[in-house]
Design an enzyme around this catalytic site. Structure first.
Site, PDB file in Angstrom:
ATOM      1  N   CYS A 630       0.850  -1.207   0.000  1.00 48.07           N
ATOM      2  CA  CYS A 630       0.000   0.000   0.000  1.00 48.07           C
ATOM      3  C   CYS A 630       0.876   1.243   0.000  1.00 48.07           C
ATOM      4  O   CYS A 630       1.570   1.526   0.974  1.00 48.07           O
ATOM      5  CB  CYS A 630      -0.925  -0.072   1.216  1.00 48.07           C
ATOM      6  SG  CYS A 630      -1.498   1.497   1.839  1.00 48.07           S
ATOM      7  N   CYS A 633       0.216   4.104   2.494  1.00 48.85           N
ATOM      8  CA  CYS A 633       0.696   3.718   3.827  1.00 48.85           C
ATOM      9  C   CYS A 633       2.162   4.114   3.983  1.00 48.85           C
ATOM     10  O   CYS A 633       2.581   4.609   5.035  1.00 48.85           O
ATOM     11  CB  CYS A 633       0.571   2.216   4.041  1.00 48.85           C
ATOM     12  SG  CYS A 633      -1.110   1.606   3.898  1.00 48.85           S
TER      13      CYS A 633
END
Lengths: 736, 303
Positions: A630, A633
């Site tokens: 991700c 993230c």
């Protein structure tokens, strides 16, 4: 035959000192060498997880550069060089005044070129083994890799490459024998090669195009999905090669095209027969196939690898209904679903942990193979919905210029430009959907195809509606004309297709249509829910209401607001099931509100020890939910770490919980992070995500020393408010 | 009459409808002959050559070789027939030896024959060199060597001496004559040089603008030129001019020392000489002027 052997041996003498086969060798080993160099500097090229054969994978990685570029390039050059030997030296006439027939002359030379192809293929394969082995000495090879010699797979790649090269070789040979100047065959060959690379960028391709037959090998490295030894494209290549060799040979024998095919009726008739039979066969093979329906609905399959499973749940993604719970014995299953089920993308859940998706419906017989290891899993769906499932796997929603315009507020003042871009993207997307073929030339069935066309169109209609909204806000009073394409898009998508309502995009589209005329100054959700409430009762309304209420609940800011929504609309469903599910959801949301206890979840630390939330009681806890894949993230985590270091001395614990499927990837990355953040991995990430209603990551959760939520959905740490909330909770004064 | 190794019966060939390259050409090449095929550039020599070797597909069925139609015998007829068309067809990237090895393979002749051929065409010392480093004469000899690889009964050579220096021309001429004498090879050789043909051929065919203008033995050729024109260098030429004029009306006074005159044929030269000497002429030199050349020129200029 003796004649042919004589000519072949003579050709072999002739190639002496030309270095043609040396060139084949060099062109063959370029791809493995490139891969070797890349692998040396970039170890991410090794993908592990599931067991695989190291050498076969190495060869497969060489296939793209080899089959799409170096190999066709070599063929163009070799054909030209072999024919030039005779064009330059008056060799054709010399050969024709020897006691050797023209068939032997023409085909012995062709055989020499095929030999060069074979040299290149074998060099590529051989050097893949050599350099693969060499690079395994320098680079850490995943444990899952096996170093066995897969004779079958290697032989199959060699055979496929060889067969796929036939048609291109025959085509180049035809040109190069007829046109004595070397430049033409090279120019035509290069042009053909570039054209193929160019057309691929536009997803235009024809299976009978000689270069495309070769690039199909890199598209389908593993070959057939149905277990055939060669692909249909390679069969097309063989027939095409035959056709071109026939024409080329006749042309060569009679020197002139007219002489070869039109002077004598018999020659012309033969040409017609050969062309008709070959093109007929090619047309028949190239014509896409469709899987037939089965007499009942069967879900069967097997599981390979670590872990034993007892049940497979087939779940409808719309309201998470379990369609079937299939018993698994000895990691195989075979189950008949009795009830009618609509064509949909169903969720497959193995014992509530391992998860995947499969497209199917009634009268389908699908076969699911799950390969699983501790680190990864892979689901393949074959059977009567093989093409549909392949299509779903391959097609993500591509990048859209129109979407970019909307995000950046560009061209809001220029509806012509926007509509033009939108219409073009829509047409391209439809074309992509139309052109999809599996390795074995199967296309999705009509029902899926129709539905997919609609889904593609809905995506662009939604962009159109968003655009209208933006324009209405920014340029009120100005008209936004609909062009023909938009009108056609609207015609494509009906407004009452209940089966499409499983997709949220369709709901968005219907909603936008429902509230388009409503100019009252209230929020969209209210407009929408009021309009839906007025629909006639039935399953269509139920589904609409379910979507809207779900959305309204999610976006409601307080528990009171949710309660009043449920009170007002919770009883409007014809089917009570929906109300029940929404009540469940409401409860879940309530459980995450401030002051409610954070439920314990199972997780492990970096050294593999179990972690319990209760062990941190007495401290504030901030949790960063993330995953290695991700990228947003990754953007947030440095801010998070910075704060963890800053508040090290305070009674607050920063923790990062990874939801990665691949523990090994998490481990490697988590190791590199600051020790001030407690690194955890959710043992059962599905359960964890359900419990905490985690629909997207990164997600930041704040828990007080008593184990109750302060905020279950914090702003991101790069936002000043994040730190402000922490300081408030710790009783620290506001920083200036 | 001797057996014909090649004969064509009204051979006609069109490159296109309007371009007729050969018109009713009937050739007869007797066994054991050296047949000179003579004509200016563009007369149809190469076309004939290519038709005889089957490189150009025949439009019809007019060519007979070894007693049967050529078309039925291609390609095995090349076991008995060597040819050199559009010379020199050889692989420049290969050595002389490898070129011969290639032909040996194509003709299924044992490689032991290669040294013999090398000796025959005098290339022993250059066998290992690449053909691209050969001189034109060497290339030409190598190409002939390749044509001779399988000891053919018939050899077709298209302009074998084209572009060679006098030495090279002589070497090849000698080689061909030797082959013809020793092995009985029938040789069909084309050229645009009358003198070349005259020097070695037993038979001649003359082609011009696609038509065969003459065919016969070299003796018949000499007869064709009609009267024999000679030049005599002698003392007091004007006096002899007046003296000879009543007897030989064609006599012309060239200058103070030279006369030219025509005799019925070559056979008349000794008799004429004898009478001149008897009459007391101081004769220094007598030379046959080439009437053939002039006749040839007029022949090929015919419409």
């Amino acid at each position: 035959m003796l004649n042919f052997k004589t000519a072949l041996k003579a050709e072999y003498i002739k190639r002496k000192g030309t270095g043609i086969y040396l060139l084949s060798l060099i062109m063959g080993i370029i791809s493995p060498i490139l891969l070797f160099i890349v692998a040396f500097f970039d170890d991410t090229i090794q993908d592990g997880g599931l067991p695989y054969n190291y050498f076969t994978t190495y060869i497969e990685k060489c296939l793209s550069p080899f089959a799409e570029f170096f190999f066709p390039l070599l063929i163009i050059i070799t054909v030209s060089r072999f024919t030039q030997l005779d064009h330059k030296n008056g060799g054709w006439q010399l050969m024709e005044t020897q006691p050797v027939n023209k068939f032997s002359i023409y085909f012995s030379k062709f055989t020499m070129i095929l030999l060069s192809n074979l040299v290149a293929i074998l060099a590529m394969v051989g050097f893949s083994f050599l350099l693969g082995w060499l690079s395994s000495l320098f680079i850490e090879v995943p444990k899952e890799a096996s170093f066995a010699f897969e004779a079958g797979a290697v032989l199959q790649i060699i055979t496929r490459l060889f067969l796929a090269s036939l048609m291109l070789t025959a085509m180049q040979y035809l040109i190069a024998v007829l046109l004595s100047s070397f430049i033409w065959s090279i120019v035509i060959g290069f042009f053909g090669l570039l054209l193929n690379l160019f057309l691929q960028g536009f997803s235009v391709s024809a299976t009978w195009y000689p270069f495309e037959i070769l690039s199909k090998i890199s598209d389908h490295k593993k070959g057939s999905d149905l277990g055939y030894w060669i692909l249909y494209s390679e069969v097309v290549g063989i027939i095409g090669a035959f056709l071109l060799l026939y024409i080329g040979y006749q042309w060569y024998v009679h020197k002139k095209f007219m002489q070869a095919f039109f002077r004598k009726p018999a020659r012309f008739a033969m040409l017609l027969v050969v062309i008709t039979v070959c093109t007929g066969l090619i047309t028949w093979i190239v014509k896409p196939n469709k899987m037939l329906n089965y007499s009942e609905t069967v879900v069967a399959g097997k599981i390979e690898g670590t872990g034993k499973f007892s049940r497979l749940f087939v779940i409808d993604q719309f309201v998470k209904d379990t369609v079937a719970a299939i018993p698994i014995t000895n990691n195989t299953f075979n189950y008949t679903i009795k009830q009618d089920i609509p064509l949909n993308k169903y969720l497959l859940q193995f014992d509530g942990a391992m998860q995947g998706e499969a497209v199917f419906g009634s009268k389908d017989s699908i076969y699911i193979s799950l390969r699983t290891s501790k680190k990864a899993n892979d689901i393949k769906v074959t059977g009567t919905r093989l093409p549909e499932n392949r299509y779903q796997q391959q097609q993500g929603q591509g990048w859209s210029m129109a979407e970019y315009y909307l995000e950046e507020n560009e061209n809001i003042d220029n509806p012509d430009r926007f509509t033009e871009v939108l219409a073009e993207e829509w047409r391209d997307a439809l074309k992509e959907s139309d052109n999809f073929r599996t390795a074995d030339n199967y296309v999705p069935k009509d029902d899926f195809y129709e539905k997919n066309r609609m889904m593609v169109t809905i995506r662009y209609l939604n962009l159109w509606n968003d655009y209208l909204k933006k324009r209405a806000a920014m340029f009120p009073g100005q008209k936004t004309p609909e062009n023909a394409a938009i009108k056609e898009m609207k015609r494509t998508v009906p407004l009452n297709d209940e089966s499409l309502l499983n997709e949220s995009a369709y709901f968005d589209y219907l909603k936008a249509t429902l509230i388009a005329g409503n100019t009252k100054d209230i929020d969209e959700n209210t407009k929408s829910i009021q309009a839906i409430a007025k629909l006639p009762a039935g399953s269509f309304k139920d589904k609409m209401l379910y979507w809207q209420l779900n959305k309204s609940l999610k976006e409601a800011s307080t528990a009171d607001e949710r309660a009043s929504l449920m009170a007002a609309y919770g009883n409007s469903f014809s089917n009570r099931k929906y109300a029940g599910i929404l009540r469940q959801y409401d409860k879940l949301l309530l459980s995450l509100t401030k002051g409610k206890p954070a439920l314990p979840f199972e997780a492990s630390t970096l050294d593999g020890k179990p972690f319990s939330l209760a062990s941190l009681n007495g401290k504030h806890i901030v949790i960063d939910v993330w995953a290695t894949w991700c990228s947003p993230c990754r953007v947030q985590s440095p801010y998070f770490e910075k704060l963890a270091l800053k508040y090290k001395k305070y009674p607050i614990q920063f923790a990062a919980v990874s939801t990665d499927d691949r523990i090994d990837k998490w481990y490697v990355e988590a190791k590199t992070k600051s020790a001030s953040v407690l690194q955890l991995h959710a043992d059962n990430n599905r359960k964890f995500c359900d419990m905490y209603n985690i629909e997207s990551i990164p997600r930041f959760i704040f828990i007080d020393p008593q184990g109750n939520f302060i905020n279950a959905e914090m702003p991101y740490p790069d936002d000043k408010v994040f730190e402000k909330l922490i300081r408030e909770a710790l009783g620290l004064p506001e920083e200036k | 009459m001797a057996e014909n190794i090649i004969s064509t019966h009204n051979l006609t060939f069109y490159y296109s409808k309007s371009r007729k390259a050969l018109d009713d050409v009937s050739l007869n090449i007797p066994k054991g002959s050296i047949y000179g095929f003579l004509g200016p550039n563009g007369a149809g020599k190469s076309t004939t050559m290519r038709l005889l070797t089957g490189i150009l597909p025949e439009q019809g069925n007019a060519i007979t070789v070894f007693g049967s139609p050529l078309q039925e015998q291609v390609p095995h007829v090349f076991n008995r027939m060597g040819s050199l068309v559009e010379s020199p067809a050889l692989y420049l990237h290969l050595s002389g030896y490898d070129n011969l090895r290639y032909i040996a393979q194509m003709r299924r002749v044992p490689e032991t024959r290669i040294p013999e051929i090398l000796e025959l065409v005098d290339l022993q010392r250059d066998a290992k060199r690449k053909a691209k480093h050969y001189s034109l004469g060497m290339k030409q000899r190598l190409a002939i060597g390749m044509a001779l690889m399988s000891e053919p009964e018939l050899l077709l050579l298209d302009e074998p001496v084209n572009g060679l220096d006098p030495n090279g021309m002589r070497d090849i001429r000698r080689l061909l004559v030797r082959l013809n004498k020793e092995k009985g090879t029938t040789i069909f050789v084309s050229s645009h040089l009358l003198s070349e043909i005259e020097r070695m051929c037993t038979h001649v065919g003359i082609i011009s603008r696609g038509k065969l203008r003459f065919e016969g033995t070299i003796e018949e050729l000499a007869l064709q030129s009609g009267a024999c024109k000679i030049q005599v260098t002698l003392k007091d030429a004007p006096k002899w001019h007046t003296g000879l004029l009543p007897e030989i009306p064609s006599v012309i006074l060239e200058n103070e020392k030279q006369l030219t005159l025509e005799l019925p044929d070559r056979e008349a030269i000794p008799e004429f000489l004898r009478s001149l000497v008897t009459k007391g002429a101081n004769t220094y030199e007598i030379k046959i002027l080439n009437g053939l050349e002039e006749w040839f020129m007029s022949l090929i200029n015919q419409k």
